[in-house]
Design a protein around this motif. Structure first.
Motif, mmCIF file in Angstrom:
data_model
loop_
_atom_site.group_PDB
_atom_site.id
_atom_site.type_symbol
_atom_site.label_atom_id
_atom_site.label_comp_id
_atom_site.label_asym_id
_atom_site.label_seq_id
_atom_site.Cartn_x
_atom_site.Cartn_y
_atom_site.Cartn_z
ATOM 1 N N ASP A 1 120.908 -25.111 -17.951
ATOM 2 C CA ASP A 1 120.355 -24.676 -16.687
ATOM 3 C C ASP A 1 119.780 -23.275 -16.590
ATOM 4 O OD1 ASP A 1 121.162 -27.281 -16.186
ATOM 5 O OD2 ASP A 1 122.756 -26.792 -14.881
ATOM 6 N N HIS A 2 119.552 -22.506 -17.913
ATOM 7 C CA HIS A 2 118.997 -21.351 -17.853
ATOM 8 C C HIS A 2 117.632 -21.159 -17.196
ATOM 9 C CE1 HIS A 2 117.364 -22.390 -21.410
ATOM 10 N NE2 HIS A 2 116.457 -21.641 -21.443
ATOM 11 N N LEU A 3 117.009 -22.245 -17.056
ATOM 12 C CA LEU A 3 115.405 -22.281 -16.709
ATOM 13 C C LEU A 3 115.480 -22.738 -14.987
ATOM 14 C CD1 LEU A 3 113.245 -23.504 -19.687
ATOM 15 C CD2 LEU A 3 113.601 -21.344 -18.777
ATOM 16 N N ILE A 4 116.195 -23.813 -14.993
ATOM 17 C CA ILE A 4 116.243 -24.444 -13.563
ATOM 18 C C ILE A 4 116.713 -23.661 -12.314
ATOM 19 C CG2 ILE A 4 116.051 -26.636 -14.773
ATOM 20 C CD1 ILE A 4 118.887 -27.330 -13.858
ATOM 21 N N GLU A 5 117.661 -22.635 -12.623
ATOM 22 C CA GLU A 5 118.433 -21.885 -11.645
ATOM 23 C C GLU A 5 117.520 -20.813 -11.216
ATOM 24 O OE1 GLU A 5 121.172 -22.783 -10.036
ATOM 25 O OE2 GLU A 5 120.760 -24.722 -10.997
ATOM 26 N N MET A 6 116.337 -20.565 -11.782
ATOM 27 C CA MET A 6 115.374 -19.301 -11.426
ATOM 28 C C MET A 6 114.738 -19.735 -10.053
ATOM 29 S SD MET A 6 114.257 -16.378 -12.827
ATOM 30 C CE MET A 6 114.326 -16.605 -14.662
ATOM 31 N N LYS A 7 114.729 -18.763 -9.194
ATOM 32 C CA LYS A 7 113.970 -18.557 -7.680
ATOM 33 C C LYS A 7 112.814 -17.724 -8.194
ATOM 34 C CE LYS A 7 118.226 -18.843 -4.982
ATOM 35 N NZ LYS A 7 119.145 -18.378 -5.988
ATOM 36 N N ASP A 8 111.689 -17.908 -7.601
ATOM 37 C CA ASP A 8 110.472 -17.148 -7.455
ATOM 38 C C ASP A 8 110.854 -15.784 -6.812
ATOM 39 O OD1 ASP A 8 110.204 -17.679 -4.667
ATOM 40 O OD2 ASP A 8 108.500 -18.746 -5.087
ATOM 41 N N SER A 9 112.185 -15.776 -6.170
ATOM 42 C CA SER A 9 112.413 -14.324 -5.504
ATOM 43 C C SER A 9 113.211 -13.567 -6.436
ATOM 44 C CB SER A 9 113.116 -14.680 -4.119
ATOM 45 O OG SER A 9 114.423 -15.535 -4.387
ATOM 46 N N ASP A 10 113.547 -13.940 -7.483
ATOM 47 C CA ASP A 10 114.468 -13.261 -8.653
ATOM 48 C C ASP A 10 113.733 -12.408 -9.237
ATOM 49 O OD1 ASP A 10 116.709 -15.201 -7.950
ATOM 50 O OD2 ASP A 10 116.490 -16.359 -9.633
ATOM 51 N N VAL A 11 114.494 -11.206 -9.246
ATOM 52 C CA VAL A 11 113.925 -10.112 -10.123
ATOM 53 C C VAL A 11 113.194 -10.539 -11.499
ATOM 54 C CG1 VAL A 11 114.238 -8.009 -11.157
ATOM 55 C CG2 VAL A 11 115.304 -8.147 -8.977
ATOM 56 N N LYS A 12 113.800 -11.250 -12.139
ATOM 57 C CA LYS A 12 113.382 -11.783 -13.565
ATOM 58 C C LYS A 12 112.256 -12.860 -13.461
ATOM 59 C CE LYS A 12 115.874 -12.423 -16.977
ATOM 60 N NZ LYS A 12 116.865 -13.241 -18.071
ATOM 61 N N TYR A 13 111.895 -13.318 -12.254
ATOM 62 C CA TYR A 13 110.782 -14.391 -12.233
ATOM 63 C C TYR A 13 109.685 -13.693 -12.808
ATOM 64 C CZ TYR A 13 108.000 -18.159 -10.810
ATOM 65 O OH TYR A 13 107.271 -19.501 -10.916
ATOM 66 N N PRO A 14 108.895 -14.290 -13.797
ATOM 67 C CA PRO A 14 107.715 -13.886 -14.351
ATOM 68 C C PRO A 14 106.584 -13.699 -13.348
ATOM 69 C CG PRO A 14 108.130 -15.970 -15.103
ATOM 70 C CD PRO A 14 109.467 -15.694 -14.335
ATOM 71 N N LYS A 15 105.612 -12.775 -13.794
ATOM 72 C CA LYS A 15 104.274 -12.626 -13.147
ATOM 73 C C LYS A 15 103.108 -13.164 -13.836
ATOM 74 C CE LYS A 15 105.576 -8.604 -10.359
ATOM 75 N NZ LYS A 15 105.469 -7.271 -9.865
ATOM 76 N N ASN A 16 101.975 -13.357 -13.148
ATOM 77 C CA ASN A 16 100.690 -13.836 -14.032
ATOM 78 C C ASN A 16 100.140 -12.691 -14.473
ATOM 79 O OD1 ASN A 16 99.503 -12.879 -11.778
ATOM 80 N ND2 ASN A 16 99.343 -14.990 -10.701
ATOM 81 N N SER A 17 98.832 -12.927 -15.019
ATOM 82 C CA SER A 17 98.218 -11.779 -15.441
ATOM 83 C C SER A 17 97.809 -10.753 -14.543
ATOM 84 C CB SER A 17 97.081 -12.177 -16.389
ATOM 85 O OG SER A 17 97.678 -12.975 -17.296
ATOM 86 N N TYR A 18 97.711 -11.099 -13.273
ATOM 87 C CA TYR A 18 97.085 -10.258 -12.400
ATOM 88 C C TYR A 18 98.117 -9.702 -11.220
ATOM 89 C CZ TYR A 18 93.301 -13.180 -14.197
ATOM 90 O OH TYR A 18 92.429 -13.545 -15.224
ATOM 91 N N GLY A 19 99.482 -9.658 -11.451
ATOM 92 C CA GLY A 19 100.452 -9.077 -10.862
ATOM 93 C C GLY A 19 101.045 -9.982 -9.803
ATOM 94 N N GLY A 20 100.556 -11.085 -9.528
ATOM 95 C CA GLY A 20 101.201 -12.303 -8.678
ATOM 96 C C GLY A 20 102.123 -12.945 -9.208
ATOM 97 N N LYS A 21 102.957 -13.783 -8.504
ATOM 98 C CA LYS A 21 103.919 -14.594 -9.143
ATOM 99 C C LYS A 21 103.455 -15.683 -10.281
ATOM 100 C CE LYS A 21 107.373 -13.580 -5.323
ATOM 101 N NZ LYS A 21 108.127 -14.363 -4.511
ATOM 102 N N MET A 22 104.040 -15.909 -11.208
ATOM 103 C CA MET A 22 103.526 -17.037 -12.058
ATOM 104 C C MET A 22 103.853 -18.458 -11.054
ATOM 105 S SD MET A 22 105.180 -18.385 -15.717
ATOM 106 C CE MET A 22 104.390 -16.999 -16.544
ATOM 107 N N SER A 23 102.782 -19.281 -11.327
ATOM 108 C CA SER A 23 102.804 -20.410 -10.540
ATOM 109 C C SER A 23 103.932 -21.306 -10.945
ATOM 110 C CB SER A 23 101.485 -20.990 -10.737
ATOM 111 O OG SER A 23 101.258 -21.720 -11.891
ATOM 112 N N TYR A 24 104.475 -22.178 -9.937
ATOM 113 C CA TYR A 24 105.338 -23.213 -10.505
ATOM 114 C C TYR A 24 104.963 -24.220 -11.781
ATOM 115 C CZ TYR A 24 107.807 -22.074 -6.022
ATOM 116 O OH TYR A 24 108.403 -21.355 -5.012
ATOM 117 N N ALA A 25 103.734 -24.639 -11.408
ATOM 118 C CA ALA A 25 103.142 -25.498 -12.462
ATOM 119 C C ALA A 25 103.050 -24.903 -13.817
ATOM 120 C CB ALA A 25 101.652 -25.747 -12.050
#
Length: 394
Positions: free
Chosen positions: A215-239
Motif C-alpha cells: 500500500d505504499h502507493l495507494i495511501e498517498m494524498k495530493d496534499s502530502d509533502v511527498k506528492y510529486p509535481k509535474n514539469s510546470y510546478g503543479g501537482k502531478m495528475s491522478y491519471a
C-alpha cells in the motif's frame, strides 16, 4: 453505538408460517469507517465515509423481531453488491459461511471496490431482514474518480500532458503516450481499473498489472509533502500518478518504486525508477500489444558512428509505421551540447526527424515531459555522442 455517519438497516417483520418466527431487524457496524475521496470532482476527502480493501470490520446484530432467536448461530451473514459500472449483481461474496450475532469481515474482494456493498444478517430471508449499505473505497481511495476521468479524457487521442515531472518515469510515460493515442479505450480502462481495483488486464495480450500488498502507493494524498509535481510546478495528475507509478512498481521485481516528492530524481527514486531497454521492449509487447519490436540500443557507448545514417534509419522506421522510443543523453539533445559524461538518462518518443546536411544538423520533433511537439535541433557531434539507440514497435 454505531460509527459516525452509519445508519442502521431495518426491515418490516414478515410473518411466515412454519419457520423460525424471529428475524434480524437491524445490524450495526462496531468498527470505525475510513476516510476517502468524495468522488464528485471536488477533490474533497470525506472522513469516515467507507470501508477499505483488505481491512477487517466488525458487525453485530442490533435488534430482532419477535424476541431473541433460540440460538444466535441461526443468524447467517452475506455481502452483496451491484457493480455500478457493469450493472452485474454479485451475490454473497463472502467465501465462508459465517454465523452468529457478531462477525468480523475482511473485505478482500478487489472487484467490490468503488461500489455500495450490502452487508446482510438474516435467519430466514436474506433479502428482507437486517441490512446495512456501506461504500467500499476505490484502491486509490484519496483520488477523486470524477477528476480522474476528466484527466484521462484530456490525454486520450493526443497523448498530450502525460507528464512524469522530475521523476524517472520517462520510459513509462513514453508507453502511456503511445497507448493513449493508439488505443484510447484500453488506456482508459487500464487506469480506471488500477484506480478502482488495484489491478488491470491488457485485453489484447492478457498481461496483468497488479499492485503489491504494501500500500505504499495507494495511501498517498495530493496534499502530502511527498506528492510529486509535474514539469510546470503543479501537482502531478491522478491519471499520470496511477499509470506511471503502478506500472513501474509492478515491473520492479524486488524493490518498491518510491515517488520521493516534488523534486524527485533522488538516489532512491532514480534507482527504483530506472527503466532499461529490455523493459521498454517488454512493455511494447505486453502493454501496447506490438507484434514486431526492434531493440537496437547500447548502454555503455553511444551509437556514435554516423549521425546521418542513424537519422536515415529512424526516418525509415517512421515511414514503415513503427512507434519509436529514443534512448539519449538529455543534455546533448535538449541543449545541443556535449555533456561531460554521456550516459543514457532519458527516453523520448520520436515523431519526425529530418537532416540538414548543409548545417550538419538533425531536427527532431519529440514527445517528452508532456509535450507532443517538442522540437530539438542537434548538431551531428552532440547527436552522435548522446544517442544510445532506439526501441521501436508496431
Amino acid at each position: 453505538m454505531a460509527a459516525p455517519g452509519v445508519e442502521f438497516g431495518t426491515k418490516t417483520p414478515i410473518s411466515r408460517k412454519g419457520i423460525e418466527p424471529t428475524q434480524v431487524k437491524s445490524i450495526k457496524l462496531i468498527s470505525d469507517l475510513d476516510d476517502g475521496a468524495a468522488n464528485d470532482s471536488t477533490r474533497t476527502i470525506k472522513e469516515k465515509s467507507g470501508i477499505v480493501f483488505g481491512k477487517t470490520y466488525t458487525f453485530k446484530v442490533d435488534s430482532y423481531t419477535n424476541g431473541d432467536p433460540k440460538d444466535v448461530n441461526l443468524v447467517k451473514w452475506a455481502v452483496s453488491y451491484t457493480d455500478r459500472e457493469t450493472g452485474k449483481l454479485y451475490e454473497n461474496v463472502l467465501k465462508d459461511v459465517s454465523t452468529g450475532d457478531e462477525i468480523n469481515i475482511t473485505f478482500n474482494d478487489a472487484n467490490g471496490c468503488g461500489n455500495n456493498l450490502e452487508i446482510k444478517a438474516y435467519i430466514n430471508d436474506v433479502d428482507n431482514e437486517g441490512k446495512l449499505t456501506l461504500f467500499k473505497h476505490n484502491r486509490f481511495r484519496f483520488f477523486d474518480r470524477k477528476t480522474l476521468k476528466t484527466e484521462i479524457q484530456q490525454r486520450i487521442n493526443t497523448g498530450k500532458d502525460i507528464d512524469q515531472g522530475q521523476s524517472s518515469m520517462c520510459a513509462i510515460a513514453l508507453i502511456g503516450h503511445f497507448m493513449a493515442i493508439q488505443n484510447p479505450t484500453e488506456y482508459e480502462k487500464v487506469i480506471l481499473d488500477l484506480h478502482r481495483k488495484g489491478e488491470a488486464i491488457i485485453t489484447s495480450t492478457q498481461y496483468k498489472i497488479k499492485l503489491d500488498s504494501d500500500d505504499h502507493l495507494i495511501e498517498m494524498k495530493d496534499s502530502d509533502v511527498k506528492y510529486p509535481k509535474n514539469s510546470y510546478g503543479g501537482k502531478m495528475s491522478y491519471a499520470d500518478y496511477i499509470y506511471l507509478f503502478s506500472i513501474k512498481d509492478f515491473l520492479n521485481g524486488i524493490f518498491d518504486y518510491d515517488p520521493d516528492g516534488p523534486g524527485a530524481g533522488g538516489f532512491v527514486e532514480g534507482g527504483t525508477g530506472l527503466t532499461f531497454p529490455n523493459e521498454v521492449e517488454k512493455m511494447m509487447k505486453n502493454i501496447l500489444g506490438y507484434k514486431d519490436v526492434k531493440n537496437e540500443t547500447n548502454l555503455i557507448t553511444s551509437k556514435w558512428a554516423n549521425a546521418k545514417d542513424s537519422a536515415n534509419e529512424l526516418s525509415q522506421l517512421l515511414a514503415d509505421g513503427y512507434s519509436i522510443g529514443l534512448l539519449i543523453t538529455a543534455e546533448n539533445f535538449q541543449h545541443n551540447n556535449k555533456a561531460t559524461f554521456s550516459i543514457p538518462n532519458h527516453w523520448v518518443g520520436l515523431k519526425t526527424i529530418t537532416i540538414d546536411e548543409q548545417g550538419g544538423k538533425i531536427i527532431l520533433t519529440l514527445f517528452t515531459w508532456g509535450d507532443i511537439n517538442k522540437v530539438w535541433t542537434v548538431l551531428y557531434d552532440p547527436f552522435e555522442d548522446g544517442y544510445f539507440g532506439f526501441v521501436a514497435g508496431k
